[in-house]
Design a protein around this motif. Structure first.
Motif, PDB file in Angstrom:
ATOM      1  N   PHE A 277      14.843  -4.148  -5.700  1.00  0.00           N
ATOM      2  CA  PHE A 277      13.927  -4.590  -6.641  1.00  0.00           C
ATOM      3  C   PHE A 277      13.679  -3.730  -7.867  1.00  0.00           C
ATOM      4  O   PHE A 277      13.167  -4.004  -8.670  1.00  0.00           O
ATOM      5  N   LEU A 278      14.228  -2.614  -7.690  1.00  0.00           N
ATOM      6  CA  LEU A 278      14.215  -1.511  -8.757  1.00  0.00           C
ATOM      7  C   LEU A 278      12.654  -1.533  -9.486  1.00  0.00           C
ATOM      8  O   LEU A 278      11.966  -1.132  -8.604  1.00  0.00           O
ATOM      9  N   GLY A 282       5.786  -4.233  -5.811  1.00  0.00           N
ATOM     10  CA  GLY A 282       5.230  -5.073  -5.214  1.00  0.00           C
ATOM     11  C   GLY A 282       5.992  -6.311  -4.362  1.00  0.00           C
ATOM     12  O   GLY A 282       5.520  -7.137  -3.950  1.00  0.00           O
ATOM     13  N   LYS A 283       7.375  -6.061  -4.686  1.00  0.00           N
ATOM     14  CA  LYS A 283       8.167  -7.261  -4.210  1.00  0.00           C
ATOM     15  C   LYS A 283       8.477  -6.737  -2.693  1.00  0.00           C
ATOM     16  O   LYS A 283       8.876  -5.647  -2.480  1.00  0.00           O
ATOM     17  N   LYS A 284       8.856  -7.809  -1.856  1.00  0.00           N
ATOM     18  CA  LYS A 284       9.263  -7.595  -0.431  1.00  0.00           C
ATOM     19  C   LYS A 284      10.245  -8.496  -0.222  1.00  0.00           C
ATOM     20  O   LYS A 284      10.075  -9.737  -0.322  1.00  0.00           O
ATOM     21  N   ALA A 285      11.480  -7.967   0.556  1.00  0.00           N
ATOM     22  CA  ALA A 285      12.407  -8.970   0.665  1.00  0.00           C
ATOM     23  C   ALA A 285      12.084  -9.743   2.055  1.00  0.00           C
ATOM     24  O   ALA A 285      11.482  -9.130   3.093  1.00  0.00           O
ATOM     25  N   LYS A 288      10.911 -14.799  -3.110  1.00  0.00           N
ATOM     26  CA  LYS A 288      11.507 -16.274  -3.560  1.00  0.00           C
ATOM     27  C   LYS A 288      12.049 -16.006  -4.995  1.00  0.00           C
ATOM     28  O   LYS A 288      12.574 -17.061  -5.277  1.00  0.00           O
ATOM     29  N   GLU A 289      11.665 -15.194  -5.728  1.00  0.00           N
ATOM     30  CA  GLU A 289      12.300 -15.036  -7.177  1.00  0.00           C
ATOM     31  C   GLU A 289      13.634 -14.153  -7.083  1.00  0.00           C
ATOM     32  O   GLU A 289      14.486 -14.585  -7.832  1.00  0.00           O
ATOM     33  N   LEU A 290      13.536 -13.103  -6.543  1.00  0.00           N
ATOM     34  CA  LEU A 290      14.772 -12.077  -6.696  1.00  0.00           C
ATOM     35  C   LEU A 290      15.522 -11.795  -5.311  1.00  0.00           C
ATOM     36  O   LEU A 290      16.472 -11.256  -5.117  1.00  0.00           O
ATOM     37  N   GLN A 403      20.379  -3.254   9.402  1.00  0.00           N
ATOM     38  CA  GLN A 403      19.676  -2.502   8.973  1.00  0.00           C
ATOM     39  C   GLN A 403      19.098  -2.784   7.612  1.00  0.00           C
ATOM     40  O   GLN A 403      19.805  -2.817   6.710  1.00  0.00           O
ATOM     41  N   GLN A 404      18.036  -2.698   7.459  1.00  0.00           N
ATOM     42  CA  GLN A 404      17.280  -2.879   5.890  1.00  0.00           C
ATOM     43  C   GLN A 404      17.373  -1.479   5.202  1.00  0.00           C
ATOM     44  O   GLN A 404      16.548  -0.519   5.671  1.00  0.00           O
ATOM     45  N   TYR A 405      17.898  -1.363   3.969  1.00  0.00           N
ATOM     46  CA  TYR A 405      17.841  -0.121   3.431  1.00  0.00           C
ATOM     47  C   TYR A 405      16.719  -0.173   2.508  1.00  0.00           C
ATOM     48  O   TYR A 405      16.388  -1.081   1.952  1.00  0.00           O
ATOM     49  N   PRO A 406      16.274   0.991   2.238  1.00  0.00           N
ATOM     50  CA  PRO A 406      15.146   1.103   1.443  1.00  0.00           C
ATOM     51  C   PRO A 406      15.584   0.877  -0.212  1.00  0.00           C
ATOM     52  O   PRO A 406      16.582   1.136  -0.302  1.00  0.00           O
ATOM     53  N   ASN A 407      14.672   0.535  -0.917  1.00  0.00           N
ATOM     54  CA  ASN A 407      14.947   0.473  -2.512  1.00  0.00           C
ATOM     55  C   ASN A 407      15.310   1.746  -2.777  1.00  0.00           C
ATOM     56  O   ASN A 407      14.659   2.629  -2.880  1.00  0.00           O
ATOM     57  N   THR A 408      16.487   2.109  -3.467  1.00  0.00           N
ATOM     58  CA  THR A 408      16.804   2.980  -4.002  1.00  0.00           C
ATOM     59  C   THR A 408      16.730   3.398  -5.359  1.00  0.00           C
ATOM     60  O   THR A 408      16.639   2.449  -5.864  1.00  0.00           O
ATOM     61  N   PRO A 409      16.750   4.395  -6.011  1.00  0.00           N
ATOM     62  CA  PRO A 409      16.482   4.603  -7.544  1.00  0.00           C
ATOM     63  C   PRO A 409      17.613   3.930  -8.218  1.00  0.00           C
ATOM     64  O   PRO A 409      18.738   3.950  -7.891  1.00  0.00           O
TER      65      PRO A 409
END
Length: 437
Positions: A277-278, A282-285, A288-290, A403-409
């Protein structure tokens, strides 16, 4: 709702080929030069099922295979709409001129394009040609199919839906645009197993005209420079989920080239796991948009991601290809409604028998519940819990084993922070009306 046969893009001309490369902000955001050191899509065929592809465009010479025309017009290399050529350029354009410094560079410049021209006007014939085109692409060896179009008649159980299921059964990744009217994800993007793509702008923010719901990932789709043989310069700048879909198809081509032993589902797994989500806080997988985030080629190619199950993280079409839907739109064909009414009538006749069995079932239920409570620790906790049906709003979290990977830089696949990419004048003094979508 998507209009039947709509091309998912609005565009305006750009002055010259020399301005095009500077206008290709997605290449900067994606750190394309760095990505190409790992993969350029060599050995992969991407089918562009669309309005045809102009094989003579200077940015596509040598990239376009013979293909086939399902419109009756005679040649898949004629593109009176310009749309299919635009998508092909974003996927596999190689530019032209000194050091190929002018014109459009695709994100997978060494992939081959299989042009599949389908009818994009009318009703039933659109879906028929779309279905035939998809099957043809599979039989010709395409491992990626790009569908930057909308067709409301591609609902589950239709010929087009069965063709998509045919592609998935033959290990092909099907990528489709979600639509551009701010509604729910249109067909065929809404079908089970299809990678449904929305658009983001230069700031990597969601494009508000994208259709939402069952979204897989997002990609650049606003003010995108691309080839367009219908303009004087041969180029245009466009908004639309069409371009986003093309970019994701290119990313899939890069992955299929680097990881030829992975199944289509495992390729999608890499796509989903490496998305982020870069700076969309506030987005969580799944969103509905991304969906699972913005697709990132650099990260998808290099992250340490387990293969995962062969089927991949997306819900698949059933064997009958006529039940599950990939969107929240609830679209239903008349024949499906009739079947539902008939099944309801049959259900009434069974009520008496069911009532007679209630007592016995109650006893059996009590025994089963007792055993479950002693076994796996409660509902849904087992290792194979699986995924709910694809039509429950938007794709749920991947099943156990993913496995869910955390959002990375942003530096993994995004070299330049948003706002620092090259800017160019907005070609629109005023946003043009949606043309079909």
């Amino acid at each position: 709702m998507a209009l039947t046969g709509a091309l998912l893009l609005t565009s305006a001309p750009i002055a010259s080929a020399d301005q095009v490369r500077d206008a290709q902000w997605p290449l900067t955001v994606y750190s394309a030069e760095k990505v190409w050191k790992t993969s350029q899509g060599a050995g992969v065929t991407v089918a562009v099922v669309d309005s045809g592809v102009d094989a003579a465009h200077p940015d596509l010479t040598g990239q376009v295979l013979p293909g086939k025309d399902f419109t009756g017009a005679g040649t898949p290399h004629r593109d009176t709409e310009g749309h299919g050529t635009a998508m092909a350029s974003l996927i596999a354009g190689h530019g032209h001129g000194a050091n190929n410094s002018a014109g459009v560079m695709g994100l997978a410049p060494k992939a081959k394009i299989l042009p599949v021209r389908v009818d994009l006007a009318g009703s039933k014939f659109v879906t028929a040609s779309l279905a035939s085109g998809i099957r043809y692409a599979v039989d010709q060896g395409a491992s990626v199919i790009n569908l930057s179009l909308g067709d409301d008649n591609s609902y589950p159980g239709s010929k087009a839906a069965k063709a998509v299921a045919y592609a998935e059964a033959h290990d092909v990744v099907v990528v489709a645009a979600t639509g551009n009217d701010a509604g729910t994800v249109s067909y065929p993007a809404a079908l089970p197993g299809v990678v449904a793509v929305t658009a983001v702008d230069q700031g990597l923010k969601f494009w508000s005209s994208s259709n939402t719901g069952n979204v897989t990932v997002a990609a650049p789709g606003v003010e995108v420079a691309q080839a367009d043989p219908t303009t004087k310069s041969g180029y245009a700048v466009a908004d639309g989920t069409s371009g986003s879909s093309a970019y994701v198809s290119a990313i899939v081509a890069l992955l299929r080239s680097k990881y030829p032993d992975l199944t289509a589902g495992q390729i999608i797994n890499r796509l989903v796991k490496s998305a982020s989500f870069l700076n969309n806080t506030g987005k969580k997988a799944p969103d509905k948009e991304l969906g699972y985030g913005i697709a990132r080629p650099g990260s998808a190619l290099t992250m340490d991601i387990p293969k995962g199950p062969k089927e991949g993280p997306l819900a698949q079409a059933s064997s009958s290809t006529s039940t599950q839907s990939g969107s929240a739109s609830g679209n239903e064909s008349p024949s499906q409604a009739a079947k539902k009414d008939k099944s309801s009538s049959s259900g009434i006749l069974l009520i008496a028998g069911i009532a007679a069995a209630v007592i016995v079932l109650g006893i059996v239920f009590a025994v089963i519940r007792s055993r479950r409570n002693r076994g796996s620790g409660g509902p849904g906790s087992g290792p194979g819990g699986g995924m709910p049906a694809h039509g429950t709003g938007y794709p749920p979290q991947p099943p156990a084993g993913y496995q869910q990977y955390p959002n990375t830089p942003p530096n993994q696949g995004y070299a330049t922070p948003p706002g620092q990419s090259p800017q160019y004048p907005n070609p629109y003094a005023q946003q043009p009306p949606h043309q079909g979508q």
